[in-house]
Design a protein around this motif. Structure first.
Motif, PDB file in Angstrom:
ATOM      1  N   SER A  80      53.984 -16.614  -5.779  1.00 45.73           N
ATOM      2  CA  SER A  80      53.418 -17.566  -6.767  1.00 45.73           C
ATOM      3  C   SER A  80      54.429 -17.478  -7.888  1.00 45.73           C
ATOM      4  CB  SER A  80      52.122 -16.689  -7.339  1.00 45.73           C
ATOM      5  OG  SER A  80      51.741 -17.771  -8.361  1.00 45.73           O
ATOM      6  N   ALA A  81      55.201 -16.477  -8.482  1.00 45.81           N
ATOM      7  CA  ALA A  81      56.031 -16.582  -9.267  1.00 45.81           C
ATOM      8  C   ALA A  81      57.361 -16.836  -8.981  1.00 45.81           C
ATOM      9  CB  ALA A  81      55.946 -14.997  -9.878  1.00 45.81           C
ATOM     10  N   ILE A  82      58.085 -16.239  -8.204  1.00 48.37           N
ATOM     11  CA  ILE A  82      59.372 -16.333  -7.962  1.00 48.37           C
ATOM     12  C   ILE A  82      59.788 -17.782  -6.799  1.00 48.37           C
ATOM     13  CG2 ILE A  82      61.463 -15.650  -6.735  1.00 48.37           C
ATOM     14  CD1 ILE A  82      60.575 -13.732  -8.974  1.00 48.37           C
ATOM     15  N   CYS A  83      58.630 -18.043  -6.069  1.00 49.54           N
ATOM     16  CA  CYS A  83      59.031 -19.027  -5.234  1.00 49.54           C
ATOM     17  C   CYS A  83      58.264 -20.256  -5.804  1.00 49.54           C
ATOM     18  CB  CYS A  83      58.524 -18.700  -3.779  1.00 49.54           C
ATOM     19  SG  CYS A  83      59.763 -17.399  -3.067  1.00 49.54           S
ATOM     20  N   GLY A  84      57.400 -20.024  -6.962  1.00 50.63           N
ATOM     21  CA  GLY A  84      56.704 -21.292  -7.359  1.00 50.63           C
ATOM     22  C   GLY A  84      57.342 -21.344  -8.701  1.00 50.63           C
ATOM     23  N   ARG A  85      56.663 -20.786  -9.745  1.00 50.18           N
ATOM     24  CA  ARG A  85      56.979 -21.053 -11.096  1.00 50.18           C
ATOM     25  C   ARG A  85      58.473 -20.703 -11.495  1.00 50.18           C
ATOM     26  NH1 ARG A  85      53.757 -21.514 -15.651  1.00 50.18           N
ATOM     27  NH2 ARG A  85      52.895 -22.969 -13.871  1.00 50.18           N
ATOM     28  N   TYR A  86      59.156 -19.673 -10.910  1.00 48.39           N
ATOM     29  CA  TYR A  86      60.551 -19.596 -11.300  1.00 48.39           C
ATOM     30  C   TYR A  86      61.557 -19.675  -9.974  1.00 48.39           C
ATOM     31  CZ  TYR A  86      57.697 -17.248 -14.877  1.00 48.39           C
ATOM     32  OH  TYR A  86      56.810 -17.119 -16.117  1.00 48.39           O
ATOM     33  N   ALA A  87      61.146 -20.924  -9.614  1.00 53.49           N
ATOM     34  CA  ALA A  87      61.892 -21.157  -8.085  1.00 53.49           C
ATOM     35  C   ALA A  87      63.365 -21.212  -8.614  1.00 53.49           C
ATOM     36  CB  ALA A  87      61.366 -22.194  -7.517  1.00 53.49           C
ATOM     37  N   ALA A  88      63.680 -21.818  -9.447  1.00 54.05           N
ATOM     38  CA  ALA A  88      65.308 -22.109  -9.928  1.00 54.05           C
ATOM     39  C   ALA A  88      66.035 -20.925 -10.044  1.00 54.05           C
ATOM     40  CB  ALA A  88      65.243 -22.950 -11.186  1.00 54.05           C
ATOM     41  N   VAL A  89      65.283 -19.625 -10.292  1.00 56.14           N
ATOM     42  CA  VAL A  89      66.136 -18.395 -10.195  1.00 56.14           C
ATOM     43  C   VAL A  89      66.566 -18.266  -8.954  1.00 56.14           C
ATOM     44  CG1 VAL A  89      65.682 -15.925 -10.756  1.00 56.14           C
ATOM     45  CG2 VAL A  89      64.717 -17.578 -12.161  1.00 56.14           C
ATOM     46  N   ILE A  90      65.786 -18.504  -7.852  1.00 58.02           N
ATOM     47  CA  ILE A  90      66.625 -18.228  -6.520  1.00 58.02           C
ATOM     48  C   ILE A  90      66.989 -19.577  -6.129  1.00 58.02           C
ATOM     49  CG2 ILE A  90      65.759 -17.991  -4.080  1.00 58.02           C
ATOM     50  CD1 ILE A  90      63.702 -16.112  -4.997  1.00 58.02           C
ATOM     51  N   GLN A  91      66.501 -20.718  -6.304  1.00 58.76           N
ATOM     52  CA  GLN A  91      66.966 -21.746  -5.687  1.00 58.76           C
ATOM     53  C   GLN A  91      68.237 -22.440  -5.992  1.00 58.76           C
ATOM     54  OE1 GLN A  91      65.532 -23.125  -2.939  1.00 58.76           O
ATOM     55  NE2 GLN A  91      63.637 -21.719  -3.215  1.00 58.76           N
ATOM     56  N   ASP A  92      68.718 -22.298  -7.443  1.00 59.59           N
ATOM     57  CA  ASP A  92      69.828 -22.882  -7.906  1.00 59.59           C
ATOM     58  C   ASP A  92      71.085 -21.859  -7.338  1.00 59.59           C
ATOM     59  OD1 ASP A  92      68.820 -24.817  -9.170  1.00 59.59           O
ATOM     60  OD2 ASP A  92      69.013 -23.847 -11.221  1.00 59.59           O
ATOM     61  N   PRO A  93      71.278 -20.491  -7.241  1.00 55.84           N
ATOM     62  CA  PRO A  93      71.916 -19.851  -6.416  1.00 55.84           C
ATOM     63  C   PRO A  93      72.268 -20.105  -5.136  1.00 55.84           C
ATOM     64  CG  PRO A  93      70.974 -18.392  -8.157  1.00 55.84           C
ATOM     65  CD  PRO A  93      70.055 -19.837  -8.067  1.00 55.84           C
ATOM     66  N   LEU A  94      70.879 -19.995  -4.516  1.00 61.70           N
ATOM     67  CA  LEU A  94      70.850 -20.264  -2.915  1.00 61.70           C
ATOM     68  C   LEU A  94      71.474 -21.643  -2.593  1.00 61.70           C
ATOM     69  CD1 LEU A  94      69.886 -19.229  -0.364  1.00 61.70           C
ATOM     70  CD2 LEU A  94      67.803 -20.405  -0.695  1.00 61.70           C
ATOM     71  N   LEU A  95      71.201 -22.607  -3.427  1.00 62.62           N
ATOM     72  CA  LEU A  95      71.666 -24.006  -3.151  1.00 62.62           C
ATOM     73  C   LEU A  95      73.121 -24.059  -3.349  1.00 62.62           C
ATOM     74  CD1 LEU A  95      70.999 -26.963  -2.280  1.00 62.62           C
ATOM     75  CD2 LEU A  95      70.797 -27.390  -4.777  1.00 62.62           C
ATOM     76  N   ILE A  96      73.640 -23.346  -4.256  1.00 66.61           N
ATOM     77  CA  ILE A  96      75.281 -23.252  -4.617  1.00 66.61           C
ATOM     78  C   ILE A  96      75.831 -22.601  -3.285  1.00 66.61           C
ATOM     79  CG2 ILE A  96      77.061 -22.092  -5.871  1.00 66.61           C
ATOM     80  CD1 ILE A  96      75.180 -22.758  -8.372  1.00 66.61           C
ATOM     81  N   ILE A  97      75.289 -21.311  -2.773  1.00 63.24           N
ATOM     82  CA  ILE A  97      75.886 -20.523  -1.764  1.00 63.24           C
ATOM     83  C   ILE A  97      75.747 -21.728  -0.380  1.00 63.24           C
ATOM     84  CG2 ILE A  97      75.619 -18.703  -0.175  1.00 63.24           C
ATOM     85  CD1 ILE A  97      74.444 -17.335  -2.727  1.00 63.24           C
ATOM     86  N   MET A  98      74.533 -22.251  -0.256  1.00 62.00           N
ATOM     87  CA  MET A  98      74.361 -22.954   1.064  1.00 62.00           C
ATOM     88  C   MET A  98      75.363 -24.230   1.010  1.00 62.00           C
ATOM     89  SD  MET A  98      72.158 -21.439   2.792  1.00 62.00           S
ATOM     90  CE  MET A  98      71.227 -22.574   3.793  1.00 62.00           C
ATOM     91  N   THR A  99      75.397 -24.900  -0.168  1.00 59.51           N
ATOM     92  CA  THR A  99      76.267 -25.896  -0.312  1.00 59.51           C
ATOM     93  C   THR A  99      77.839 -25.567  -0.024  1.00 59.51           C
ATOM     94  OG1 THR A  99      74.933 -26.961  -1.932  1.00 59.51           O
ATOM     95  CG2 THR A  99      77.263 -27.840  -1.812  1.00 59.51           C
ATOM     96  N   LEU A 100      78.542 -24.558  -0.814  1.00 59.42           N
ATOM     97  CA  LEU A 100      79.679 -24.126  -0.305  1.00 59.42           C
ATOM     98  C   LEU A 100      79.907 -23.602   1.168  1.00 59.42           C
ATOM     99  CD1 LEU A 100      80.356 -21.767  -3.414  1.00 59.42           C
ATOM    100  CD2 LEU A 100      81.202 -24.115  -3.084  1.00 59.42           C
TER     101      LEU A 100
END
Length: 198
Positions: free
Chosen positions: A42-62
């Motif tokens: 509820s918190a990490i993958c919902g409300r605070y998704a950018a905390v995980i999504q932004d670094p993950l997207l950067i790594i996946m893009t690289l």
């Protein structure tokens, strides 16, 4: 009063009652493992998704920049320097940020105001490690957190073909939002569907 009685006995009224009944039954479950499990979703993958999504997207893009370019239909472009990779990362971050903010501001929040469905009351007899319910000020329908999770996971599904993410993460975020007394099940279903559509 007559309008409410008519609504209560209509198809939508019965659906609303059933949705709230099952949501309350689910949110009354008091289990330590589920408390932590659904608080995470509820918190990490919902409300605070950018905390995980932004670094993950950067790594996946690289790591998968060539694959991303192919999926975007520009496979003839070659990234020859770190600057080129940085530009692709920025494009992906801007797309994700704009792609989530615009629908939330111009679709989710107006729908919440139009539909006007009240959120569940916080059940104080059931302990939750995160009291997310008191943070919520908007109406319930549709769930913005489930919409965001669905949008983020949809992005990964479209680019990397990870369809299993959609079928696992989005329902768990939705159930997490119900478990922490922030939404009814129907709110999360509508939010998830809207996230897939966008």
């Amino acid at each position: 009063a007559a309008d409410y009685r008519n609504f209560k006995h209509s198809f939508w009224g019965k659906l609303d009652f059933t949705d709230q009944w099952y949501s309350v039954k689910f949110s009354l479950i008091d289990n330590t493992f589920l408390n932590y499990f659904f608080a995470f979703w509820s918190a990490i993958c919902g409300r605070y998704a950018a905390v995980i999504q932004d670094p993950l997207l950067i790594i996946m893009t690289l790591i998968y920049s060539d694959h991303i370019l192919t999926q975007l239909g520009v496979e003839n472009i070659k990234l020859e320097s770190n600057w080129d990779q940085f530009k692709l990362v920025m494009v992906m971050l801007i797309y994700m940020t704009v792609g989530i903010l615009v629908p939330v501001l111009f679709m989710i929040l107006p729908l919440k105001a139009i539909i006007g469905r009240e959120r569940p009351k916080r059940i104080t007899s059931v302990k939750r490690i995160f009291n997310m319910r008191d943070q919520e000020k908007q109406k319930a329908m549709p769930s913005g957190d489930t919409f965001a999770a669905s949008f983020f996971v949809g992005l990964y599904t479209n680019i990397f073909g990870a369809h299993w993410l959609l079928w696992i993460c989005v329902p768990l975020v939705g159930l997490g939002r119900v478990y922490v007394h922030c939404h009814w099940i129907g709110d999360t279903i509508v939010g998830g569907i809207l996230g897939v559509i966008v």
